[in-house]
Design a protein around this motif. Structure first.
Motif, PDB file in Angstrom:
ATOM      1  N   GLN A  74       0.912  -1.296  -0.163  1.00  0.00           N
ATOM      2  CA  GLN A  74      -0.075   0.137   0.101  1.00  0.00           C
ATOM      3  C   GLN A  74       0.683   1.262  -0.025  1.00  0.00           C
ATOM      4  OE1 GLN A  74      -3.413   1.095   1.408  1.00  0.00           O
ATOM      5  NE2 GLN A  74      -4.360  -0.805   1.808  1.00  0.00           N
ATOM      6  N   VAL A  75       0.480   2.228  -0.732  1.00  0.00           N
ATOM      7  CA  VAL A  75       1.153   3.487  -0.857  1.00  0.00           C
ATOM      8  C   VAL A  75       0.579   4.400   0.110  1.00  0.00           C
ATOM      9  CG1 VAL A  75       1.735   5.433  -2.206  1.00  0.00           C
ATOM     10  CG2 VAL A  75       1.783   3.388  -3.438  1.00  0.00           C
ATOM     11  N   THR A  76       1.371   4.828   0.927  1.00  0.00           N
ATOM     12  CA  THR A  76       1.214   5.703   2.251  1.00  0.00           C
ATOM     13  C   THR A  76       1.529   7.198   1.928  1.00  0.00           C
ATOM     14  OG1 THR A  76       3.047   5.165   3.460  1.00  0.00           O
ATOM     15  CG2 THR A  76       0.785   3.895   3.764  1.00  0.00           C
ATOM     16  N   ASP A  77       2.634   7.227   1.282  1.00  0.00           N
ATOM     17  CA  ASP A  77       3.063   8.654   1.046  1.00  0.00           C
ATOM     18  C   ASP A  77       2.280   9.456   0.146  1.00  0.00           C
ATOM     19  OD1 ASP A  77       5.170  10.804   1.156  1.00  0.00           O
ATOM     20  OD2 ASP A  77       5.139  10.386  -1.065  1.00  0.00           O
ATOM     21  N   PRO A  78       1.574  10.698   0.701  1.00  0.00           N
ATOM     22  CA  PRO A  78       0.526  11.357  -0.268  1.00  0.00           C
ATOM     23  C   PRO A  78       0.835  11.707  -1.721  1.00  0.00           C
ATOM     24  CG  PRO A  78       0.383  12.332   1.965  1.00  0.00           C
ATOM     25  CD  PRO A  78       1.692  11.185   1.653  1.00  0.00           C
ATOM     26  N   GLU A  79       2.136  12.127  -1.633  1.00  0.00           N
ATOM     27  CA  GLU A  79       2.761  12.635  -2.885  1.00  0.00           C
ATOM     28  C   GLU A  79       2.793  11.538  -3.902  1.00  0.00           C
ATOM     29  OE1 GLU A  79       2.955  15.159  -5.267  1.00  0.00           O
ATOM     30  OE2 GLU A  79       2.733  16.010  -3.050  1.00  0.00           O
ATOM     31  N   GLU A  80       3.380  10.451  -3.528  1.00  0.00           N
ATOM     32  CA  GLU A  80       3.476   9.068  -4.319  1.00  0.00           C
ATOM     33  C   GLU A  80       2.083   8.717  -4.726  1.00  0.00           C
ATOM     34  OE1 GLU A  80       5.531   5.903  -2.621  1.00  0.00           O
ATOM     35  OE2 GLU A  80       5.474   4.582  -4.378  1.00  0.00           O
ATOM     36  N   LYS A  81       1.177   8.794  -3.800  1.00  0.00           N
ATOM     37  CA  LYS A  81      -0.365   8.518  -4.178  1.00  0.00           C
ATOM     38  C   LYS A  81      -0.679   9.286  -5.309  1.00  0.00           C
ATOM     39  CE  LYS A  81      -4.174   7.073  -1.445  1.00  0.00           C
ATOM     40  NZ  LYS A  81      -4.651   6.953  -0.223  1.00  0.00           N
ATOM     41  N   ARG A  82      -0.591  10.360  -5.295  1.00  0.00           N
ATOM     42  CA  ARG A  82      -1.142  11.260  -6.195  1.00  0.00           C
ATOM     43  C   ARG A  82      -0.411  11.091  -7.614  1.00  0.00           C
ATOM     44  NH1 ARG A  82      -4.184  15.927  -6.016  1.00  0.00           N
ATOM     45  NH2 ARG A  82      -4.299  15.989  -3.660  1.00  0.00           N
ATOM     46  N   THR A  83       0.975  10.890  -7.499  1.00  0.00           N
ATOM     47  CA  THR A  83       1.688  10.512  -8.877  1.00  0.00           C
ATOM     48  C   THR A  83       1.190   9.549  -9.315  1.00  0.00           C
ATOM     49  OG1 THR A  83       3.521  11.670  -7.865  1.00  0.00           O
ATOM     50  CG2 THR A  83       4.004  10.131  -9.741  1.00  0.00           C
TER      51      THR A  83
ATOM     52  N   VAL B 136      -3.971   2.760  -2.845  1.00  0.00           N
ATOM     53  CA  VAL B 136      -3.081   2.447  -4.082  1.00  0.00           C
ATOM     54  C   VAL B 136      -2.010   1.592  -3.660  1.00  0.00           C
ATOM     55  CG1 VAL B 136      -1.434   3.510  -5.699  1.00  0.00           C
ATOM     56  CG2 VAL B 136      -3.386   4.813  -5.095  1.00  0.00           C
ATOM     57  N   LEU B 137      -1.880   0.469  -4.647  1.00  0.00           N
ATOM     58  CA  LEU B 137      -0.712  -0.416  -4.492  1.00  0.00           C
ATOM     59  C   LEU B 137       0.377  -0.257  -5.316  1.00  0.00           C
ATOM     60  CD1 LEU B 137      -2.882  -3.865  -4.040  1.00  0.00           C
ATOM     61  CD2 LEU B 137      -1.930  -2.384  -2.094  1.00  0.00           C
ATOM     62  N   ARG B 138       1.500  -0.514  -4.822  1.00  0.00           N
ATOM     63  CA  ARG B 138       2.794  -0.425  -5.755  1.00  0.00           C
ATOM     64  C   ARG B 138       3.278  -1.685  -5.860  1.00  0.00           C
ATOM     65  NH1 ARG B 138       5.776   2.668  -2.124  1.00  0.00           N
ATOM     66  NH2 ARG B 138       6.515   0.842  -1.341  1.00  0.00           N
ATOM     67  N   LEU B 139       3.775  -2.136  -7.183  1.00  0.00           N
ATOM     68  CA  LEU B 139       4.448  -3.179  -7.368  1.00  0.00           C
ATOM     69  C   LEU B 139       5.531  -2.862  -7.986  1.00  0.00           C
ATOM     70  CD1 LEU B 139       4.438  -6.249  -7.639  1.00  0.00           C
ATOM     71  CD2 LEU B 139       3.282  -5.890  -9.716  1.00  0.00           C
ATOM     72  N   ASP B 140       6.973  -3.235  -7.538  1.00  0.00           N
ATOM     73  CA  ASP B 140       8.055  -2.935  -8.386  1.00  0.00           C
ATOM     74  C   ASP B 140       8.360  -3.754  -9.388  1.00  0.00           C
ATOM     75  OD1 ASP B 140       8.821  -0.717  -6.713  1.00  0.00           O
ATOM     76  OD2 ASP B 140       9.983  -2.129  -5.300  1.00  0.00           O
ATOM     77  N   LEU B 141       8.904  -3.320 -10.579  1.00  0.00           N
ATOM     78  CA  LEU B 141       9.258  -4.150 -11.645  1.00  0.00           C
ATOM     79  C   LEU B 141      10.716  -4.536 -11.368  1.00  0.00           C
ATOM     80  CD1 LEU B 141       8.171  -1.632 -14.829  1.00  0.00           C
ATOM     81  CD2 LEU B 141       6.944  -3.763 -14.006  1.00  0.00           C
ATOM     82  N   ALA B 142      10.688  -5.893 -10.682  1.00  0.00           N
ATOM     83  CA  ALA B 142      11.668  -6.411 -10.349  1.00  0.00           C
ATOM     84  C   ALA B 142      12.033  -7.707 -10.905  1.00  0.00           C
ATOM     85  CB  ALA B 142      11.985  -6.595  -9.123  1.00  0.00           C
ATOM     86  N   GLU B 143      10.945  -8.396 -11.059  1.00  0.00           N
ATOM     87  CA  GLU B 143      10.434 -10.189 -11.378  1.00  0.00           C
ATOM     88  C   GLU B 143       9.604  -9.928 -12.724  1.00  0.00           C
ATOM     89  OE1 GLU B 143      10.462 -12.754  -8.290  1.00  0.00           O
ATOM     90  OE2 GLU B 143      10.639 -14.595  -9.619  1.00  0.00           O
TER      91      GLU B 143
ATOM     92  N   GLY C 153      -7.922  15.093  -7.533  1.00  0.00           N
ATOM     93  CA  GLY C 153      -8.622  14.407  -6.343  1.00  0.00           C
ATOM     94  C   GLY C 153      -8.423  15.339  -5.018  1.00  0.00           C
ATOM     95  N   ASN C 154      -9.347  15.404  -4.416  1.00  0.00           N
ATOM     96  CA  ASN C 154      -9.301  16.384  -3.191  1.00  0.00           C
ATOM     97  C   ASN C 154      -8.892  15.371  -1.940  1.00  0.00           C
ATOM     98  OD1 ASN C 154     -11.723  14.979  -2.327  1.00  0.00           O
ATOM     99  ND2 ASN C 154     -13.057  16.542  -3.315  1.00  0.00           N
ATOM    100  N   THR C 155      -8.965  15.935  -0.845  1.00  0.00           N
ATOM    101  CA  THR C 155      -8.269  15.112   0.424  1.00  0.00           C
ATOM    102  C   THR C 155      -9.427  13.914   0.594  1.00  0.00           C
ATOM    103  OG1 THR C 155      -7.686  17.127   1.136  1.00  0.00           O
ATOM    104  CG2 THR C 155      -7.775  15.169   2.761  1.00  0.00           C
ATOM    105  N   LYS C 156     -10.571  14.161   0.650  1.00  0.00           N
ATOM    106  CA  LYS C 156     -11.623  13.142   0.682  1.00  0.00           C
ATOM    107  C   LYS C 156     -11.390  12.040  -0.220  1.00  0.00           C
ATOM    108  CE  LYS C 156     -16.474  12.442   0.618  1.00  0.00           C
ATOM    109  NZ  LYS C 156     -17.830  12.972   0.006  1.00  0.00           N
ATOM    110  N   GLU C 157     -11.400  12.428  -1.642  1.00  0.00           N
ATOM    111  CA  GLU C 157     -11.302  11.253  -2.520  1.00  0.00           C
ATOM    112  C   GLU C 157      -9.942  10.283  -2.546  1.00  0.00           C
ATOM    113  OE1 GLU C 157     -13.970  13.862  -5.998  1.00  0.00           O
ATOM    114  OE2 GLU C 157     -11.635  14.104  -5.889  1.00  0.00           O
ATOM    115  N   LEU C 158      -9.039  11.263  -2.127  1.00  0.00           N
ATOM    116  CA  LEU C 158      -7.566  10.381  -1.775  1.00  0.00           C
ATOM    117  C   LEU C 158      -7.507   9.347  -0.872  1.00  0.00           C
ATOM    118  CD1 LEU C 158      -4.997  13.265  -2.449  1.00  0.00           C
ATOM    119  CD2 LEU C 158      -5.575  11.284  -4.076  1.00  0.00           C
TER     120      LEU C 158
END
Lengths: 227, 227
Positions: free
Chosen positions: A127-136, A166-173, A156-161
């Motif tokens: 789960q993405v917790t950083d608001p800036e990363e979430k918005r990006t 958001v889930l992050r998945l690294d491109l590793a495998e 998106g506004n604060t309520k929508e965010l």
């Protein structure tokens, strides 16, 4: 042992692993980052797999790429998002993107096939917790569907965010797999009286259907005609 | 208890289960058999999920439907096919088919969406051992890609059938999920100066590209122009 048996891959390819080297048709697999990125960037719907109560679940969902990270999103109440939030350290997933490019019709039923390009990503989603990363990430999701769109909509506004996980998945495998070209056929079948060849397949976009209540003076944006 | 708490579904719908009732957007889920069949019959590529060493794997593959059964095939050496053969009583899978029908552009980034129709099938896949069922399944796979094609190609011979493994998955635990229609929007966003509407998406087929070495007199078959 891995260092000696598996040479470090070049920086522009993903390392081969037990999960990314297919048991069959290994010649179709590719690990080139540029190719993987191109396949991912051409799409916006992936199929996300995870395990629930020991059984597989595969759901279609939107995704976006930012560098070497993929993002998927959903309501904070949706199943995989809740599971990723509960699970520590994350949720094991497999994210697959597939484009069909052609129907391959051989004279023999056995050699029928499909030309396609796919990418399979194995890993752990967090789960993405950083608001800036979430918005990006959310901008990337919108821009995957329609490039340029995130800058031409109300952010998106604060309520929508807060309502969006958001889930992050690294491109590793990661591996790509593709089939291109014409028909494979048994030599003895070449004289058979059946048509053989490839039927190209592509996705097209129709005329945009505007909502009836657009604000005065709003026209179809230019980026839609470039789809 | 199930008999009293969950009424028997009508014969034309699939029963609702814990796995087929989504945690969110339950109003989008449907269990009508006719609708499920129509979505399945419009496609030929599914995303097949299974669990390997505790982790999910999602692979694109061709499928065919015969009544209330789906079939996928592969080389007898491919991973899920080998796993289904080894596993008793079969391989737990999730098979998902998705069609994208439109891009939904709202004035707000948050309400962007996609119109789609998908089917998710949960169940246990079993290797098909009966030669007649195997042949029927492979014909269905070819005819899913191009209706009418299996009758206009050289049928598989004993060697080819032996090299091909087929998995059967009953349509028992099944749901469709769809989004149709226009844009959802917050009332206060309606006056914003952004274009909003739906961009239709569809798949089209290009001019068939014949192999250069067709037998004399072989023409493009009529069923290809009906794609």
């Amino acid at each position: 042992m891995q260092g000696t048996s598996q040479p470090t891959p070049p920086a522009d390819t993903y390392p081969r692993t037990d999960r990314t080297v297919p048991t069959r048709s290994a010649q179709k697999a590719a690990y080139d980052k540029e190719l993987v990125h191109a396949i991912l960037d051409e799409g916006y719907v992936c199929h996300l797999g995870f395990v629930r109560d020991g059984a597989p679940v595969v759901l279609p969902t939107l995704y976006g790429r930012v560098g070497e990270r993929l993002y998927v999103h959903g309501s904070t109440g949706s199943r995989p998002l809740r599971m990723a939030g509960q699970a520590d350290p994350g949720l094991a997933v497999c994210l697959t993107v597939t484009h069909v490019d052609g129907l391959v019709l051989a004279r023999s039923a056995f050699h029928h096939s499909v030309n396609y390009r796919s990418v399979v990503v194995h890993g752990t989603a967090h789960q993405v917790t950083d608001p800036e990363e979430k918005r990006t990430a959310l901008d990337a999701l919108v821009d995957h569907v329609v490039p340029g769109r995130s800058a031409d909509s109300r952010p998106g506004n604060t309520k929508e965010l807060a309502a969006t996980a958001v889930l992050r998945l690294d491109l590793a495998e990661v591996s790509a797999k593709l089939r291109t070209g014409g028909v494979n056929e048994e030599p003895e079948d070449l004289g058979l009286p059946y048509w053989a060849g490839v039927v190209p397949v592509r996705t097209v976009y129709g005329t945009p259907l505007a909502e009836p209540d657009l604000a005065a003076g709003v026209e179809v944006p230019g980026y839609l005609s470039e789809l």
